[in-house]
Write an enzyme that holds these catalytic residues in place. Sequence first.
Site: not given
Length: 362
Positions: A104, A173, A197
Amino acid sequence: MTDQRIYNFNAGPAALPLSVLEEIRSSFLNFKNSGMSITEISHRSSYFDGVINDAVKRAKRLLKLSDRYHVLFIQGGASLQFAMVPMNLLSKGETADYINTGTWSTKAINEAQNMGKSVHVVASSEDKNFSYIPREISFNKESKFVHLTSNNTIKGTQFSDFPDTGGIPIVADMSSDIFSRPLDMEKFGMIYAGAQKNLGPSGTCMVIIRKDLLDSVNNDLPAMLKYSTYSSKNSMYNTPPCFGIYTISLVLKWIEEQMGGIDKVEEHNITKADLIYDHIDASSFYKATAEKDSRSLMNITFRLPNEDLEKTFVEQASKRGLGGLKGHRSVGGCRASIYNAATMESIYALIEFMESFEKENK
Ligand SMILES: *Cc1c(COP(=O)(O)O)cnc(C)c1O
């Protein structure tokens, strides 16, 4: 196929608290006596104002956010933020530091670079297949912000504490560990998290941004890609993802009222992860892939002696009602994602299965 709810170890979309799902079900056809479901009411109604304001209020309370922080809801998941962050926060002549700890982070870096923004990768754990969190990083003093991924969902590593950037705001993030532990917000200029999530359904991204960064947003951007559009309209410049925001408000209520707050959530998460890591460490059959001091409390990545056994492990687990244990397709192996909503019962079920699988296949 099953008529039971499974032990869900999916990485995302992931398990949500059962009580939240039950509340959604019971109020679905007639939300707060409006005669409509949450997916039918107007986002301009007082019903929805109540929902979004509740979500914002709870987020602020849980993270102890001062009035300098705005809580926004933006569509496009976490991935749109890879572009929006540099687009909004980096003007011509400005630079940012990025830490690369996995898939990511790499995407965030590529997105910034593809837009021609000046970003420096000041640390990376790519040399060891992203199995650790880099430490002792030196930052460029003139950087506008430092971008990092707090929890690496795919590689199973996590920042247990955050680097001293010498006052440069961190942009994080936190898609896979937001609200999993308390944070020292002083360090953060911005946090963003795709909801699927730890928060709710996919598609919605929670963005928490500090006023000084918000005030510096580039003005020549399309309205939908500009943070100030969202902050000036309470995230309702256009029709927001109403159902997502509603679910997030219920998950935050669950943290406050049923889990007993974010410190308790952290304690619970440590207990859960320790149980599994201890089991892995005590065995010569399973092997954790992340370095010990960099392990994630949210995504436990591990290997078995060979790929055939890994395949059988995932298949047999699934037959016993334990789902989502296959590692990300880019890395293979196995992964148990145990976000806030993962119950103690599911952890014990996993350990019991791991024990019996080892006995049968050693
Ligand atoms: C899942 C995930 C993403 C991607 O989220 P989308 O909502 O699918 O864009 C980004 N970063 C991290 C850390 C993630 O875990």
